[in-house]
Design a protein around this motif. Structure first.
Motif, mmCIF file in Angstrom:
data_model
loop_
_atom_site.group_PDB
_atom_site.id
_atom_site.type_symbol
_atom_site.label_atom_id
_atom_site.label_comp_id
_atom_site.label_asym_id
_atom_site.label_seq_id
_atom_site.Cartn_x
_atom_site.Cartn_y
_atom_site.Cartn_z
ATOM 1 N N LEU A 23 0.836 -1.202 0.000
ATOM 2 C CA LEU A 23 0.000 0.000 0.000
ATOM 3 C C LEU A 23 0.875 1.257 0.000
ATOM 4 N N VAL A 24 1.926 1.237 0.800
ATOM 5 C CA VAL A 24 2.819 2.398 0.855
ATOM 6 C C VAL A 24 3.457 2.626 -0.517
ATOM 7 N N GLU A 25 3.895 1.541 -1.135
ATOM 8 C CA GLU A 25 4.497 1.654 -2.470
ATOM 9 C C GLU A 25 3.471 2.198 -3.478
ATOM 10 N N GLN A 26 2.243 1.698 -3.363
ATOM 11 C CA GLN A 26 1.183 2.167 -4.258
ATOM 12 C C GLN A 26 0.909 3.657 -4.025
ATOM 13 N N MET A 27 0.983 4.075 -2.748
ATOM 14 C CA MET A 27 0.748 5.498 -2.451
ATOM 15 C C MET A 27 1.850 6.371 -3.045
ATOM 16 N N HIS A 28 3.082 5.865 -3.039
ATOM 17 C CA HIS A 28 4.159 6.635 -3.694
ATOM 18 C C HIS A 28 3.816 6.840 -5.168
ATOM 19 N N GLU A 29 3.309 5.755 -5.788
ATOM 20 C CA GLU A 29 2.949 5.862 -7.218
ATOM 21 C C GLU A 29 1.762 6.805 -7.413
ATOM 22 N N ASP A 30 0.782 6.700 -6.510
ATOM 23 C CA ASP A 30 -0.409 7.546 -6.642
ATOM 24 C C ASP A 30 -0.070 9.027 -6.427
ATOM 25 N N LEU A 31 0.864 9.259 -5.500
ATOM 26 C CA LEU A 31 1.300 10.641 -5.262
ATOM 27 C C LEU A 31 1.993 11.168 -6.523
ATOM 28 N N TYR A 32 2.831 10.333 -7.068
ATOM 29 C CA TYR A 32 3.559 10.683 -8.299
ATOM 30 C C TYR A 32 2.567 11.023 -9.412
ATOM 31 N N ASP A 33 1.445 10.273 -9.445
ATOM 32 C CA ASP A 33 0.444 10.498 -10.492
ATOM 33 C C ASP A 33 -0.583 11.559 -10.097
#
Ligand code: B1M
Length: 240
Positions: A23-33
């Motif tokens: 989830l944390v990794e996904q949030m990094h991606e979502d923040l990036y996007d």
């Protein structure tokens, strides 16, 4: 009656079904996007899993924004994307902010930031303010077109560690020296760290006006500010 099978998009990610690290990794991606809704949801999920607000801030949001800052500095991301990322981050921060103050987690420093007198450019200044918030600072953004008096009033009111000034015009950047000279005359120059930035400035200009640091971009500002605060609080010299 025959029913149609429920078709789920194979790529659809259900945040609540991810393990913490995924989830944390996904949030990094979502923040990036720049996906604000997903960041808000991810933040709430982690809090619901008993993560402290500080841990969510540092591991999910600040780390994600650090990655955004690096790619912005390296020319991989551009202003519109960074503004979206910053906006997504703010969504998460809005949930965390009251919890952080409740639990007594102190900001790592305070900064007053504003664009100088005669200058209405604020996109870069806003980015710096957001990145500094992301780095754990309490930021008091006093907007654009600030006179010496405006800066002094804000220093008096907020007692920050750092005074940040931004200028985008060659005609307005000399005003930074007017502010710093007045700080010297009033005997308060060494009470604060002075950081300056803006497209027409450079390292040499920063030194010439008597600032402690010139930062070429928001990522560098977010890197530099905590370091200078540590040195200043330890009684060291922070000047360039
Ligand atoms: Co203006 N403008 N503009 N403008 N404008 C420039 C700056 C210019 C270079 C365009 C050009 O001619 N090529 C030129 C200045 C020339 C010069 O001085 N040599 C210029 C001019 C001339 C003008 C007007 C005089 C035009 C006119 O009316 N004839 C006028 C001035 C108004 C005034 O301020 N009194 C004017 C007006 C405007 C708009 C209102 C239309 C708009 C501003 C909208 C806004 O900010 N809300 C605007 C814009 C958008 C620009 C450009 C195109 C883009 C600026 C920007 O937002 N960049 C700009 C050309 C350019 O720079 N390419 C230009 C993106 C932003 C993320 O970068 O602001 O550099 P920047 O911030 C970076 C770093 O510099 C650093 O970090 C930021 C993020 O990484 N940084 C700091 C900034 N502050 C920092 C503080 C720090 C640390 C780092 O610590 C405290």
């Amino acid at each position: 009656m025959a029913t149609e099978p429920l078709m789920l998009d194979e790529d659809e990610i259900v945040l609540s079904e991810l393990a913490d690290d995924e989830l944390v990794e996904q949030m990094h991606e979502d923040l990036y996007d720049g996906l604000k809704e997903e960041i808000v949801e991810g933040t709430s999920i982690l809090l619901g899993r008993d993560w402290s607000a500080e841990k969510v801030l540092n591991e999910a949001l600040v780390e994600g924004m650090r990655i955004v800052g690096i790619d912005f500095r390296d020319g991989i991301l551009f202003v519109p994307e960074v503004l979206l990322a910053a906006n997504a981050m703010k969504g998460g921060m809005e949930i965390l902010r009251p919890l952080l103050s409740e639990t007594g987690v102190k900001p790592i420093g305070k900064m007053v930031i504003g664009t100088v007198k005669g200058d209405i450019h604020d996109i870069g200044k806003n980015l710096v303010a957001m990145m500094l918030e992301g780095a754990g600072f309490e930021v008091f953004d006093i907007g654009i077109n600030n006179s010496v008096e405006d800066y002094f009033e804000a220093l008096e009111k907020h007692q920050p560690d750092i005074l940040g000034m931004s200028a985008l015009l060659t005609t307005t950047m000399p005003y930074m020296k007017v502010v710093i000279d007045e700080m010297v005359s009033q005997g308060i120059r060494d009470d604060y760290i002075v950081m300056v930035g803006g497209a027409p400035l450079n390292e040499e200009f920063g030194r010439a006006v008597g600032a402690d640091a010139y930062c070429r971009d928001a990522a560098q500002a977010a890197d530099t500010a905590p370091r200078l605060v540590r040195v200043h609080r330890a009684g060291g010299t922070v000047g360039a």
